[in-house]
Design a protein around this motif. Structure first.
Motif, PDB file in Angstrom:
ATOM      1  N   THR A 109      -1.751  -6.268  -3.300  1.00 12.67           N
ATOM      2  CA  THR A 109      -1.412  -4.876  -3.596  1.00 12.67           C
ATOM      3  C   THR A 109      -0.809  -4.748  -4.985  1.00 12.67           C
ATOM      4  OG1 THR A 109       0.932  -4.816  -2.906  1.00 12.67           O
ATOM      5  CG2 THR A 109      -0.740  -4.664  -1.167  1.00 12.67           C
ATOM      6  N   VAL A 115      -3.617  -1.148  -1.609  1.00 11.62           N
ATOM      7  CA  VAL A 115      -4.363  -2.368  -1.309  1.00 11.62           C
ATOM      8  C   VAL A 115      -5.553  -2.514  -2.251  1.00 11.62           C
ATOM      9  CG1 VAL A 115      -5.670  -3.619   0.444  1.00 11.62           C
ATOM     10  CG2 VAL A 115      -3.658  -2.279   1.106  1.00 11.62           C
ATOM     11  N   ASP A 118      -8.473  -7.035   0.672  1.00  9.12           N
ATOM     12  CA  ASP A 118      -8.120  -7.212   2.082  1.00  9.12           C
ATOM     13  C   ASP A 118      -9.037  -8.286   2.660  1.00  9.12           C
ATOM     14  OD1 ASP A 118      -7.865  -7.044   4.884  1.00  9.12           O
ATOM     15  OD2 ASP A 118      -7.437  -4.909   4.815  1.00  9.12           O
TER      16      ASP A 118
END
Length: 396
Positions: A109, A115, A118
């Motif tokens: 992040t 974000v 991921d």
């Protein structure tokens, strides 16, 4: 012979006081930008009560330290048009990790918690050396994706399924069969970065409080339903950790007096009846081995599987009713992997809570599934790393 010792001490004290005052004021200004940006220097002065000259000097320091950016010109209220300030979210980056019993979930992040990357991977073994090797390699993969920035990677936050002390030592993780694992020390030695370690449910509670369904909710309980069950307690918008820092192990409250034997040593623990693991054990005779298999079966309207999920939801609601009766929260948030089964869980949970929780406690209560879905814990873990960075910046 006379000396100026007294005068030197006074000067030293005065200089020290001025440095402390500047540090405090810088912290106040930075917090104003973090909380209220976009805004101008004049607005900061109004918000903080600091005079405009002081604010201007402190803002310039923050600009020089790459934490604040001038991003444009605002509307005039009669005089010169103000320069608008933003926090520089790309001044550094953080990693958040959710270390599950059978998976690793990680994100990268910016400093506002947005974000950028991921990733998830499965864990097949629970041996601590194997998991540490896999976790280290996973983190290395994220580090390679960190963009260039003034502060680089500012820290790593990790949520784990167990009891963690203030030194980042995992005292007990029953579902991993871990005892006394110095995870923070091992990771800090491995990566030479600040590392925060907390219970996964605490991380999930922070994630929902900061970025999800729990924003602006004073009293809430986050229920993490994965292989086991953990809870994170937010009281008066603060994470409650208890006298020794170990609160929230409500997955191990007894709901069956002479129930099944739990890995924690207790009998009839809540997580033995309402968790992902409990559901998988019930579904094993039907030939299903994973939550993904079960969810696929529900899409094909497999009534047996749907019934098992609803049974788990009823037990989940029973435990939540106990929590509601004890804490009287504004909100209960259900998170972690079982949010995938929300379609089949929700009605059963709501019916069970309505049946078992005291009527007065239910009047203002909301029970909902995590807004961040399976990202609650990783977002909270990253936030913990970011928050520690800000604490350090404000104290320098």
């Amino acid at each position: 012979m006379e000396t100026d010792g007294g005068s030197s001490l006074l000067k030293s004290k005065s200089t020290g006081d001025q440095a402390l005052i500047k540090k405090i004021n810088t912290s106040i200004v930075l917090e104003s930008v973090l909380t209220h940006a976009p805004l101008s220097r004049a607005q900061i002065s109004t918000l903080t009560g600091l005079n405009k000259a002081t604010v201007s000097n402190l803002v310039q320091d923050l600009i020089d330290n790459h934490l604040v950016l001038e991003v444009g010109i605002g509307e005039s209220s009669g005089g010169r048009k103000p320069v608008i300030l933003h926090f520089n979210k790309n001044a550094g980056y953080a990693i958040g990790i959710d270390l599950g019993v059978n998976y690793i979930h990680g994100i990268l992040t910016d400093l506002e918690g947005n974000v950028l990357i991921d990733r998830q991977q499965k864990l097949k073994l629970r041996d601590r050396d194997h998991i540490f090797h896999e976790l280290s390699a996973f983190i290395e993969g994220l580090i390679k994706q960190v963009p260039e920035s003034p502060y680089g990677l500012i820290g790593i936050g990790v949520g784990v399924p167990g009891i963690v002390d203030d030194n980042g030592i995992i005292l007990l993780a029953p579902n991993l069969k871990w005892h006394q694992i110095e995870l923070r020390k091992k990771l800090e030695e491995r990566f030479a970065l600040p590392v925060t370690i907390d219970n996964e449910a605490n991380a999930g509670a922070l994630g929902e409080l900061k970025y999800g369904a729990g924003r602006d909710i004073a009293n809430q309980v986050y229920v993490s339903v994965g292989i086991g069950i953990g809870t994170g307690l937010i009281l008066n918008k603060e994470l409650y950790t208890g006298a020794s820092g170990f609160s929230g192990e409500l997955g191990h409250m007894s709901i069956e007096y002479n129930g099944k034997l739990c890995s924690c040593g207790n009998q009839g623990c809540w997580e033995l009846y309402a968790s992902e693991q409990a559901l998988l054990e019930q579904a094993a005779p039907l030939g299903y081995e994973s939550l993904e298999d079960l969810l696929a079966a529900t899409e094909n309207n497999d009534e047996q599987v749907i019934s098992l999920i609803k049974d788990a939801g009823a037990y989940l609601g029973a435990g939540i009713a106990n929590i509601v009766n004890i804490f009287n929260p504004d909100l209960v948030i259900i998170g972690n992997r079982m949010v995938r089964a929300q379609k089949w869980l929700q009605e059963a949970v709501e019916e069970s809570v309505a049946k078992r929780a005291l009527p007065l406690h239910r009047e203002k209560l909301k029970v909902q599934f995590a807004e961040l879905q399976e990202q609650s814990a990783v977002r909270g873990a990253a936030y913990a790393a970011i928050n520690n960075f800000f604490i350090k910046i404000k104290s320098e």
